[in-house]
Motif scaffolding. Sequence first.
Motif, PDB file in Angstrom:
ATOM      1  N   LYS A  18       0.824  -1.212   0.000  1.00 45.71           N
ATOM      2  CA  LYS A  18       0.000   0.000   0.000  1.00 45.71           C
ATOM      3  C   LYS A  18       0.855   1.258   0.000  1.00 45.71           C
ATOM      4  O   LYS A  18       0.332   2.355   0.083  1.00 45.71           O
ATOM      5  N   ASP A  19       2.189   1.082  -0.063  1.00 47.51           N
ATOM      6  CA  ASP A  19       3.069   2.246  -0.057  1.00 47.51           C
ATOM      7  C   ASP A  19       4.230   2.038  -1.023  1.00 47.51           C
ATOM      8  O   ASP A  19       4.386   0.974  -1.612  1.00 47.51           O
ATOM      9  N   VAL A  20       5.019   3.076  -1.174  1.00 48.83           N
ATOM     10  CA  VAL A  20       6.179   3.060  -2.049  1.00 48.83           C
ATOM     11  C   VAL A  20       7.409   3.302  -1.180  1.00 48.83           C
ATOM     12  O   VAL A  20       7.407   4.211  -0.350  1.00 48.83           O
ATOM     13  N   ASP A  21       8.437   2.495  -1.348  1.00 45.79           N
ATOM     14  CA  ASP A  21       9.713   2.708  -0.672  1.00 45.79           C
ATOM     15  C   ASP A  21      10.733   3.147  -1.711  1.00 45.79           C
ATOM     16  O   ASP A  21      10.875   2.498  -2.755  1.00 45.79           O
ATOM     17  N   VAL A  22      11.436   4.242  -1.406  1.00 48.56           N
ATOM     18  CA  VAL A  22      12.438   4.764  -2.337  1.00 48.56           C
ATOM     19  C   VAL A  22      13.676   5.181  -1.548  1.00 48.56           C
ATOM     20  O   VAL A  22      13.570   5.921  -0.566  1.00 48.56           O
ATOM     21  N   ASN A  23      14.819   4.688  -1.977  1.00 48.69           N
ATOM     22  CA  ASN A  23      16.091   5.161  -1.434  1.00 48.69           C
ATOM     23  C   ASN A  23      16.530   6.330  -2.293  1.00 48.69           C
ATOM     24  O   ASN A  23      16.545   6.218  -3.525  1.00 48.69           O
ATOM     25  N   VAL A  24      16.864   7.451  -1.647  1.00 46.93           N
ATOM     26  CA  VAL A  24      17.362   8.622  -2.365  1.00 46.93           C
ATOM     27  C   VAL A  24      18.788   8.852  -1.871  1.00 46.93           C
ATOM     28  O   VAL A  24      19.011   9.064  -0.681  1.00 46.93           O
ATOM     29  N   PHE A  25      19.723   8.777  -2.792  1.00 50.64           N
ATOM     30  CA  PHE A  25      21.141   8.790  -2.440  1.00 50.64           C
ATOM     31  C   PHE A  25      21.701  10.206  -2.488  1.00 50.64           C
ATOM     32  O   PHE A  25      22.398  10.576  -3.433  1.00 50.64           O
ATOM     33  N   VAL A  26      21.359  10.981  -1.467  1.00 53.49           N
ATOM     34  CA  VAL A  26      21.885  12.337  -1.343  1.00 53.49           C
ATOM     35  C   VAL A  26      22.586  12.454   0.009  1.00 53.49           C
ATOM     36  O   VAL A  26      22.131  11.869   0.994  1.00 53.49           O
ATOM     37  N   PRO A  27      23.687  13.191   0.059  1.00 54.87           N
ATOM     38  CA  PRO A  27      24.361  13.386   1.348  1.00 54.87           C
ATOM     39  C   PRO A  27      23.535  14.272   2.273  1.00 54.87           C
ATOM     40  O   PRO A  27      22.611  14.971   1.831  1.00 54.87           O
ATOM     41  N   ALA A  28      23.872  14.249   3.549  1.00 54.85           N
ATOM     42  CA  ALA A  28      23.112  14.977   4.572  1.00 54.85           C
ATOM     43  C   ALA A  28      22.936  16.451   4.218  1.00 54.85           C
ATOM     44  O   ALA A  28      21.854  17.018   4.437  1.00 54.85           O
ATOM     45  N   GLU A  29      23.956  17.068   3.640  1.00 55.89           N
ATOM     46  CA  GLU A  29      23.857  18.500   3.337  1.00 55.89           C
ATOM     47  C   GLU A  29      22.878  18.798   2.191  1.00 55.89           C
ATOM     48  O   GLU A  29      22.556  19.954   1.944  1.00 55.89           O
TER      49      GLU A  29
END
Length: 191
Positions: free
Chosen positions: A46-57
Motif C-alpha cells: 500500500k506504499d512506495v519505498d524509495v532510497n534517495v542517495f543524497v548526502p546529509a547537506e
Amino acid sequence: MPPSETAPDVVESARWIARVLEANGMPYAIGGALALAQHGFVRATKDVDVNVFVPAEQIQSLLGTLERAGLSIERDAGKKALDEGWFSAWQGSVRIDLFVPSIDFSWEALKSRQRLPLLGEQFWFLAPEALCVFKLLFFRTKDLADLERLVQSPSPLDRAAVRSAIAGMMGEDDERVRAWDDIVRRFGRTD
C-alpha cells in the motif's frame, strides 16, 4: 512488471516519484515490495519505498524538490531524515517512505542499483543483494518472509555478498547473520 496485487495508484506513485527525482538529478532506487516484484516475488503493498542517495547537506534540497513537486511531507521530515535515515511523504492517499543514506552501505546500494522496466518505462531499483541487506537490517517478520522468497527466486542473487555485508556491519555472531544462514539453508535454490 506491475505487481497484480498492488493498487495501480501505488505503481503510478512509484513511477511519478522516480520521474521527479530523475528530472532533478537526484539518484534513487525503488525498494520494498515493488523491488521484490522486479526480482521475482510479487506481494501486495500500500506504499512506495524509495532510497534517495543524497548526502546529509542535500536533505533540505530534497525536501524542497518534493514539496515543489506536490508531495505532502511529514512534519520535521528534515530532522527525522538526519536522525533516523528516513521520512514519509504522501502523494494523495499513497504514502511514500524515502530512505536517505544513514550508513555506509547505502552508497554500495547506489553502486549496485539496476535499471529495470515498470509499465513500459525504465527506472532504478535496488539490486536484490542490497534489498536483502536492508531487509536484514530492518529484521521484521515480514522482511524475513520476503527474504525466504527472494532466495527462492529465479533471479540471480549473490548470497555470499549479502552475508558478507551484514556480517561486516553487525558481526559474525549477530542474529541477522544466523537468520540469513538459516534462510539460505532452508529455502535457497540449489540449481
